[in-house]
Write a protein that holds these residues in place. Structure first.
Motif, short mmCIF file in Angstrom:
data_model
loop_
_atom_site.label_atom_id
_atom_site.label_comp_id
_atom_site.label_asym_id
_atom_site.label_seq_id
_atom_site.Cartn_x
_atom_site.Cartn_y
_atom_site.Cartn_z
N THR A 25 0.85 -1.17 0.00
CA THR A 25 0.00 0.00 0.00
C THR A 25 0.89 1.23 0.00
OG1 THR A 25 -1.72 -1.13 1.24
CG2 THR A 25 -1.77 1.27 1.25
N SER A 26 0.71 2.08 -0.98
CA SER A 26 1.53 3.27 -1.10
C SER A 26 0.73 4.48 -0.65
CB SER A 26 1.95 3.46 -2.57
OG SER A 26 2.71 4.62 -2.71
N VAL A 27 1.39 5.32 0.11
CA VAL A 27 0.78 6.59 0.52
C VAL A 27 1.77 7.71 0.20
CG1 VAL A 27 -0.64 5.58 2.34
CG2 VAL A 27 1.64 6.40 2.89
N ALA A 63 -4.41 -2.61 -9.35
CA ALA A 63 -4.30 -1.38 -8.56
C ALA A 63 -5.70 -0.93 -8.15
CB ALA A 63 -3.63 -0.28 -9.38
N THR A 64 -5.83 -0.63 -6.87
CA THR A 64 -7.05 -0.01 -6.37
C THR A 64 -6.64 1.35 -5.83
OG1 THR A 64 -7.99 -2.15 -5.78
CG2 THR A 64 -8.98 -0.19 -4.76
N ILE A 65 -7.29 2.38 -6.32
CA ILE A 65 -6.92 3.75 -5.94
C ILE A 65 -8.10 4.37 -5.20
CG2 ILE A 65 -6.24 6.02 -6.77
CD1 ILE A 65 -5.06 4.51 -9.25
N PRO A 90 -2.10 -2.26 -15.48
CA PRO A 90 -2.76 -3.29 -14.68
C PRO A 90 -4.28 -3.11 -14.68
CG PRO A 90 -1.91 -1.58 -13.26
CD PRO A 90 -1.44 -1.26 -14.65
N VAL A 91 -4.97 -4.10 -14.19
CA VAL A 91 -6.39 -3.95 -13.87
C VAL A 91 -6.45 -2.84 -12.82
CG1 VAL A 91 -8.33 -5.09 -12.76
CG2 VAL A 91 -6.88 -6.37 -14.33
N LEU A 109 -3.61 1.32 -3.58
CA LEU A 109 -3.32 0.01 -3.03
C LEU A 109 -2.98 -0.91 -4.20
CD1 LEU A 109 -6.37 -0.27 -0.62
CD2 LEU A 109 -4.08 0.57 -0.10
N LEU A 110 -1.86 -1.56 -4.14
CA LEU A 110 -1.41 -2.36 -5.28
C LEU A 110 -0.97 -3.75 -4.85
CD1 LEU A 110 0.78 0.42 -6.77
CD2 LEU A 110 -1.22 -0.51 -7.86
N SER A 111 -1.32 -4.73 -5.64
CA SER A 111 -0.71 -6.05 -5.50
C SER A 111 0.07 -6.29 -6.78
CB SER A 111 -1.75 -7.14 -5.28
OG SER A 111 -2.71 -7.14 -6.31
N VAL A 112 1.32 -6.64 -6.63
CA VAL A 112 2.19 -6.76 -7.80
C VAL A 112 2.88 -8.11 -7.81
CG1 VAL A 112 2.58 -4.29 -8.02
CG2 VAL A 112 4.09 -5.60 -6.59
N ARG A 113 3.25 -8.52 -8.99
CA ARG A 113 4.02 -9.76 -9.14
C ARG A 113 5.25 -9.49 -9.96
NH1 ARG A 113 1.41 -15.42 -10.55
NH2 ARG A 113 -0.06 -14.49 -9.15
#
Length: 113
Positions: A25-27, A63-65, A90-91, A109-113
């Motif tokens: 999660t990036s802020v 990515a959820t923003i 990304p989605v 909020l990101l989930s990455v691979r």
């Protein structure tokens, strides 16, 4: 299956890795900045954590923003569009939400691979 915790603290970890997927999660760091500055700051933090684990933004899956104000969508998109890798976006889902700190303009909020 093991979970790797990156810089764990009592309340949260900087990131976690499970099944070869990074969850992060990036802020933004500059809470006084406008949407362009906060988005740039948050995306820079994403670049840093990805480099730290040997990956990059071309491998982001989702990515959820969260935006505090939907009026900031165009400004956030402007920075996002110049950052995301062409052909490997990304989605993504963007929602308006009440954020716990009113100085946050956005919170990806990101989930990455």
């Amino acid at each position: 299956m093991s979970i790797q915790y990156i810089d764990p603290e009592n309340r949260w970890s900087e990131a976690t890795i499970f099944n070869n997927t990074l969850y992060y999660t990036s802020v933004p760091e500059n809470l006084e900045g406008d949407i362009h500055q906060q988005t740039t700051s948050a995306l820079h933090a994403i670049d840093n954590i990805l480099a730290r684990v040997g990956s990059n933004k071309s491998r982001i899956l989702d990515a959820t923003i969260f935006l505090a104000d939907k009026a900031d969508l165009a400004g956030m998109n402007q920075v996002w569009d110049s950052w995301v890798v062409a052909g490997k976006a990304p989605v993504r889902c963007t929602v308006q939400a009440i954020l716990m700190n009113p100085k946050y303009k956005k919170l990806p909020l990101l989930s990455v691979r």
